[in-house]
Design a protein around this motif. Structure first.
Motif, PDB file in Angstrom:
ATOM      1  N   UNK A   1     -42.548 -90.157  32.198  1.00 48.19           N
ATOM      2  CA  UNK A   1     -41.856 -90.478  33.444  1.00 48.19           C
ATOM      3  C   UNK A   1     -40.387 -90.095  33.414  1.00 48.19           C
ATOM      4  N   UNK A   2     -39.824 -89.917  32.212  1.00 46.05           N
ATOM      5  CA  UNK A   2     -38.406 -89.586  32.080  1.00 46.05           C
ATOM      6  C   UNK A   2     -38.170 -88.115  31.748  1.00 46.05           C
ATOM      7  N   UNK A   3     -39.226 -87.325  31.748  1.00 47.43           N
ATOM      8  CA  UNK A   3     -39.102 -85.932  31.331  1.00 47.43           C
ATOM      9  C   UNK A   3     -38.122 -85.165  32.218  1.00 47.43           C
ATOM     10  N   UNK A   4     -38.112 -85.455  33.514  1.00 43.55           N
ATOM     11  CA  UNK A   4     -37.213 -84.766  34.448  1.00 43.55           C
ATOM     12  C   UNK A   4     -36.090 -85.679  34.933  1.00 43.55           C
ATOM     13  N   UNK A   5     -35.894 -86.783  34.256  1.00 44.21           N
ATOM     14  CA  UNK A   5     -34.901 -87.773  34.672  1.00 44.21           C
ATOM     15  C   UNK A   5     -33.554 -87.444  34.033  1.00 44.21           C
ATOM     16  N   UNK A   6     -32.602 -86.989  34.841  1.00 49.41           N
ATOM     17  CA  UNK A   6     -31.351 -86.466  34.307  1.00 49.41           C
ATOM     18  C   UNK A   6     -30.491 -87.511  33.601  1.00 49.41           C
ATOM     19  N   UNK A   7     -30.691 -88.800  33.936  1.00 46.57           N
ATOM     20  CA  UNK A   7     -29.860 -89.825  33.318  1.00 46.57           C
ATOM     21  C   UNK A   7     -30.212 -90.073  31.855  1.00 46.57           C
ATOM     22  N   UNK A   8     -31.405 -89.663  31.424  1.00 44.54           N
ATOM     23  CA  UNK A   8     -31.746 -89.821  30.011  1.00 44.54           C
ATOM     24  C   UNK A   8     -30.848 -88.962  29.124  1.00 44.54           C
ATOM     25  N   UNK A   9     -30.769 -87.639  29.320  1.00 40.94           N
ATOM     26  CA  UNK A   9     -29.830 -86.851  28.510  1.00 40.94           C
ATOM     27  C   UNK A   9     -28.365 -87.215  28.785  1.00 40.94           C
ATOM     28  N   UNK A  10     -28.062 -87.687  29.988  1.00 43.40           N
ATOM     29  CA  UNK A  10     -26.694 -88.092  30.289  1.00 43.40           C
ATOM     30  C   UNK A  10     -26.279 -89.290  29.435  1.00 43.40           C
ATOM     31  N   UNK A  11     -27.137 -90.288  29.370  1.00 37.07           N
ATOM     32  CA  UNK A  11     -26.856 -91.461  28.534  1.00 37.07           C
ATOM     33  C   UNK A  11     -26.782 -91.061  27.068  1.00 37.07           C
ATOM     34  N   UNK A  12     -27.708 -90.218  26.649  1.00 42.02           N
ATOM     35  CA  UNK A  12     -27.703 -89.777  25.247  1.00 42.02           C
ATOM     36  C   UNK A  12     -26.414 -89.020  24.926  1.00 42.02           C
ATOM     37  N   UNK A  13     -25.953 -88.183  25.869  1.00 46.81           N
ATOM     38  CA  UNK A  13     -24.707 -87.460  25.658  1.00 46.81           C
ATOM     39  C   UNK A  13     -23.533 -88.402  25.516  1.00 46.81           C
ATOM     40  N   UNK A  14     -23.488 -89.443  26.328  1.00 45.12           N
ATOM     41  CA  UNK A  14     -22.388 -90.412  26.251  1.00 45.12           C
ATOM     42  C   UNK A  14     -22.385 -91.127  24.905  1.00 45.12           C
ATOM     43  N   UNK A  15     -23.558 -91.483  24.417  1.00 48.09           N
ATOM     44  CA  UNK A  15     -23.642 -92.151  23.116  1.00 48.09           C
ATOM     45  C   UNK A  15     -23.190 -91.213  21.993  1.00 48.09           C
ATOM     46  N   UNK A  16     -23.560 -89.948  22.085  1.00 48.97           N
ATOM     47  CA  UNK A  16     -23.157 -88.969  21.068  1.00 48.97           C
ATOM     48  C   UNK A  16     -21.645 -88.758  21.074  1.00 48.97           C
ATOM     49  N   UNK A  17     -21.033 -88.779  22.246  1.00 51.14           N
ATOM     50  CA  UNK A  17     -19.572 -88.666  22.321  1.00 51.14           C
ATOM     51  C   UNK A  17     -18.923 -89.820  21.585  1.00 51.14           C
ATOM     52  N   UNK A  18     -19.436 -91.007  21.812  1.00 53.77           N
ATOM     53  CA  UNK A  18     -18.856 -92.196  21.172  1.00 53.77           C
ATOM     54  C   UNK A  18     -19.075 -92.191  19.663  1.00 53.77           C
ATOM     55  N   UNK A  19     -20.074 -91.443  19.213  1.00 53.07           N
ATOM     56  CA  UNK A  19     -20.328 -91.322  17.765  1.00 53.07           C
ATOM     57  C   UNK A  19     -19.589 -90.123  17.166  1.00 53.07           C
ATOM     58  N   UNK A  20     -18.841 -89.394  17.988  1.00 55.36           N
ATOM     59  CA  UNK A  20     -18.086 -88.248  17.494  1.00 55.36           C
ATOM     60  C   UNK A  20     -18.885 -86.973  17.367  1.00 55.36           C
ATOM     61  N   UNK A  21     -20.111 -86.949  17.870  1.00 55.96           N
ATOM     62  CA  UNK A  21     -20.978 -85.773  17.768  1.00 55.96           C
ATOM     63  C   UNK A  21     -20.877 -84.975  19.078  1.00 55.96           C
ATOM     64  N   UNK A  22     -19.693 -84.435  19.319  1.00 55.91           N
ATOM     65  CA  UNK A  22     -19.397 -83.835  20.622  1.00 55.91           C
ATOM     66  C   UNK A  22     -20.176 -82.547  20.903  1.00 55.91           C
ATOM     67  N   UNK A  23     -20.455 -81.764  19.885  1.00 53.15           N
ATOM     68  CA  UNK A  23     -21.201 -80.525  20.107  1.00 53.15           C
ATOM     69  C   UNK A  23     -22.608 -80.831  20.620  1.00 53.15           C
TER      70      UNK A  23
END
Length: 405
Positions: free
Chosen positions: A353-375
């Motif tokens: 159900x989340x395969x095309x849900x854009x907020x899933x990678x968006x949330x994951x990207x935000x968490x990665x930024x906070x962990x310093x994994x910006x690339x």
């Protein structure tokens, strides 16, 4: 913008939502033909509604099989005195009553739950089939067929255009609440188009929620939905920047939050809690309680994230869904850290159900930024932008990807 109100007003006359939709479209075509020549009337909405209603009356008179309906309509108009006022602006409360009848009609038990919601979104919210499909995470072709079948079923079964009472109203209430909730969400964060907010949809949904709360004062979930929408709507002015771009919750100026709507939301939540019986709070009451946590906090840092995590846990039990789990992960990230939350989000990556849900990678990207994994975050934001259908949101996500890059 006027189409849902025109359809609702005409449906009261012809008792057929499919025909009402066609007559509303005829009125819009008439406007395209006449307004360039005669000028735009002072009250365009009233002109369109009157034109559609006149055509509806003509249609009823022309068809013998609608003779009985014509007689009923004539008695209603004679009683209310509406026949002589078709050209005058309709009373706003009468318009909203028609909208409410339209919602309950489209949510009749002869339709599947999915069809009820889809049809009402199409008729009341004026959403395109693509927008509704996006909200449902359903293929557009499937959604279109569902709407067509729903209209045919209502016509074939002769479903009355009315707000039901007693057990029948209770049976349809859950679907009606979900319809109003989805309409508000489409206005609050549009799935497609150039504007991120569609205020007219939010206003329609909020008005319907308030009417329902008056109609069903002992239903806690009705008050819960009203509270949720009041509290969410209170942030609208702060959710976009000068150019219409989205503004994240943590960056919003809380001075721009509407304190009147917040007080209304708190009051509605209090009424929901006052009339609640055993069994614990329902999904809308829980979501309203989460929104209340944000409204109580004077700053983003003061938010009671621990309480929000607990409420999302309760919501996951009452109304389990991958989206609820994703939202819970965001709250966990604030209460326990991004590392813990990232593990929860990664567990959702395989959800169909989340395969095309854009907020899933968006949330994951935000968490990665906070962990310093910006690339890695840049790639997630880019993927989210590729899935987003709303232009404002896509631009926002691309900007975040560029910042990380």
């Amino acid at each position: 913008m006027e189409s849902p109100r025109i359809i609702a007003g005409v449906a009261r006359i012809v008792r057929d939502v499919a025909i009402a939709e066609e007559l509303a479209q005829d009125a819009l075509v008439a406007a395209l033909e006449q307004w360039p020549r005669d000028g735009v009337p002072d009250n365009p909405g009233a002109w369109l509604t009157a034109t559609a209603k006149h055509r509806a009356i003509d249609l009823v008179r022309r068809r013998e099989r609608y003779a009985r309906k014509l007689a009923e309509m004539g008695r209603d108009l004679e009683t209310s005195g509406a026949q002589s006022h078709l050209d005058e602006p309709a009373d706003p409360d009468d318009i909203d009553d028609d909208l409410l009848r339209l919602v309950f009609t489209a949510c009749h038990p002869v339709l599947s739950a999915e069809a009820r919601i889809a049809l009402t979104l199409r008729l009341l919210g004026g959403l395109t089939t693509a927008e509704i499909a996006r909200a449902f995470l359903t293929p557009e072709k499937t959604l279109a067929q569902r709407i067509v079948r729903a209209k045919r079923t209502l016509a074939a079964k002769g479903v009355p255009f009315e707000v039901p009472y007693g057990p029948e109203r209770e049976a349809r209430l859950g679907s009606v609440l979900e319809v109003i909730y989805l309409i508000f969400n489409e206005g609050y964060a549009a799935t497609a188009g150039d504007d991120w907010l569609r205020p007219a949809l939010c206003e329609d949904a909020l008005r319907l929620a308030r009417v329902l709360a008056e109609l069903l004062p002992k239903e806690p979930e009705v008050h819960g939905l009203a509270a949720l929408l009041e509290l969410q709507a209170s942030r609208s002015a702060a959710r976009t920047g000068p150019a219409g771009e989205p503004v994240l919750l943590k960056d919003q100026s809380r001075a721009r939050w509407n304190r009147v709507l917040i007080r209304r939301g708190f009051a509605a939540l209090g009424r929901a809690e006052a009339v609640s019986s055993g069994g614990g709070p329902g999904p809308y009451v829980l979501q309203a309680a989460i929104a209340a946590c944000h409204a109580h906090a004077l700053t983003y840092a003061e938010t009671d994230w621990g309480r929000i995590v607990t409420l999302y846990g309760m919501l996951a039990v009452r109304a389990p869904s991958p989206v609820v789990e994703l939202n819970r992960a965001v709250a966990v990230s604030m209460a326990e850290g991004p590392g813990v939350a990232l593990a929860l989000v990664d567990a959702l990556v395989g959800e169909p159900a989340l395969r095309e849900y854009h907020l899933l990678p968006s949330v994951r990207g935000d968490l990665l930024v906070r962990l310093g994994r910006t690339a890695e975050a840049a790639g997630e934001f880019a993927r989210a932008a590729g899935l987003a259908r709303n232009e404002r949101e896509r631009s926002f996500l691309l900007a975040r990807a560029e910042e990380c890059g």
